[in-house]
Design an enzyme around this catalytic site. Sequence first.
Site, PDB file in Angstrom:
ATOM      1  N   GLU A  89     -17.796  10.884   6.726  1.00  0.00           N
ATOM      2  CA  GLU A  89     -16.413  10.874   5.962  1.00  0.00           C
ATOM      3  C   GLU A  89     -16.350  12.313   5.861  1.00  0.00           C
ATOM      4  O   GLU A  89     -17.112  13.026   5.083  1.00  0.00           O
ATOM      5  CB  GLU A  89     -15.790  10.152   5.028  1.00  0.00           C
TER       6      GLU A  89
ATOM      7  N   GLU B  27      -4.286   9.775  -1.561  1.00  0.00           N
ATOM      8  CA  GLU B  27      -4.948   8.734  -0.827  1.00  0.00           C
ATOM      9  C   GLU B  27      -4.229   8.221   0.187  1.00  0.00           C
ATOM     10  O   GLU B  27      -4.838   7.739   1.112  1.00  0.00           O
ATOM     11  CB  GLU B  27      -5.282   7.579  -1.952  1.00  0.00           C
TER      12      GLU B  27
ATOM     13  N   GLU C 215      -2.210   5.942   5.088  1.00  0.00           N
ATOM     14  CA  GLU C 215      -2.152   4.452   4.686  1.00  0.00           C
ATOM     15  C   GLU C 215      -1.294   4.295   3.470  1.00  0.00           C
ATOM     16  O   GLU C 215      -1.665   4.820   2.436  1.00  0.00           O
ATOM     17  CB  GLU C 215      -3.675   4.172   4.522  1.00  0.00           C
TER      18      GLU C 215
ATOM     19  N   LYS D  18      -2.723   2.394   0.035  1.00  0.00           N
ATOM     20  CA  LYS D  18      -4.077   2.523  -0.664  1.00  0.00           C
ATOM     21  C   LYS D  18      -3.773   2.927  -2.329  1.00  0.00           C
ATOM     22  O   LYS D  18      -2.654   3.381  -2.506  1.00  0.00           O
ATOM     23  CB  LYS D  18      -4.645   3.937  -0.227  1.00  0.00           C
TER      24      LYS D  18
END
Length: 352
Positions: free
Chosen positions: A277, A334, A325, A328
């Site tokens: 990541e 985030e 997203e 999250k």
Amino acid sequence: MAKQGVASMLAVALVLVSLAAFPRECSAHRAAANSHGKTKGVHSIGVCNGVIGNNLPAPSDVVKLYKSKGINAMRIYAPESNVLKALSGSGIGLLMDVGNGALPGLANDPSAAAAWVKANVQPYPGVSFRYIAVGNEVMDSDGQKTILPAMKNLQGALAAAGLGGRVKVSTSVRFDVVTDTFPPSNGVFADLDYMGPILDFLASTGAPLLVNVYPYFAYKGDPQNIKLNYATFTPGTTVNDDGNGLTYTNLFDAMVDSIYAALEDAETPGVKVVVSESGWPSDGGFGATAQNARAYNQGLINHVGGGTPKRSGPLETYMFAMFNENEKKGDPTENHFGLFNPDKSAAYSIRF
């Protein structure tokens, strides 16, 4: 994706505090691009496909988007049958997590590992499985004790299924498993009793160590000492490592080379590193702008084909993440790590 955490900030801060003593204008930005700006020699730029949202595209559309952008590898965080079906025949390499909740069962019972492989790998012969990640950023000591037994059981199950040579079993760790990261040549594993047996297993199987590497959190944690340009692959700052005689023009390289140093210290220098990541948010918090996200992520794409000062050659890297997203939890950033919006439009201009 999880934050690097306080421990990681302290480890990275050793790098950051020293920047003030070393900054100077660099003569050229170290990049792995040709004169047309296209990346040379990249073995794999993957993108993590998170699914914590209620407005995300169907898996078939996601795979089409990966292919249309030339993205040849994907990470998913649990076995998802609809995603696996969509990936079949696509040629997209896959890094698949088992999910942290599955670790105790896989660790305690070899037959559970065999059942997991039978349910989540064998039914999908058209999927290009590359790695199975046994645990993602497991920080509690009880959870960490399950990782190696689960890895061994899954490796045995894959071998029994005739897949042992094709699919590698590893674990994905936070960057702060490494400490004393300034200079990078000083890097060591913070807990070798935990990491040493895992590294020995990886060395014996030829699997890489998967590490999540986030210069963003380092910059956010100490913006007075770390330079934004150094964190985002933008020319202007260099840092010298007298321990290995190398010069660094970006924090990503310094962080990865500290991992290589730690592997040498652990007497497992042959274990590869795969960055499982790395990314930068475009909104929601300090330093989180579309401009900074584009600078970092485009710089990462252009850079990893050439490796790091310590290890030249392609560095397999998975960017976080494909989509913003909206469900999250945690800091607002985030929700804004996506390269794309849920409607598949680009969050900002990016070239693969």
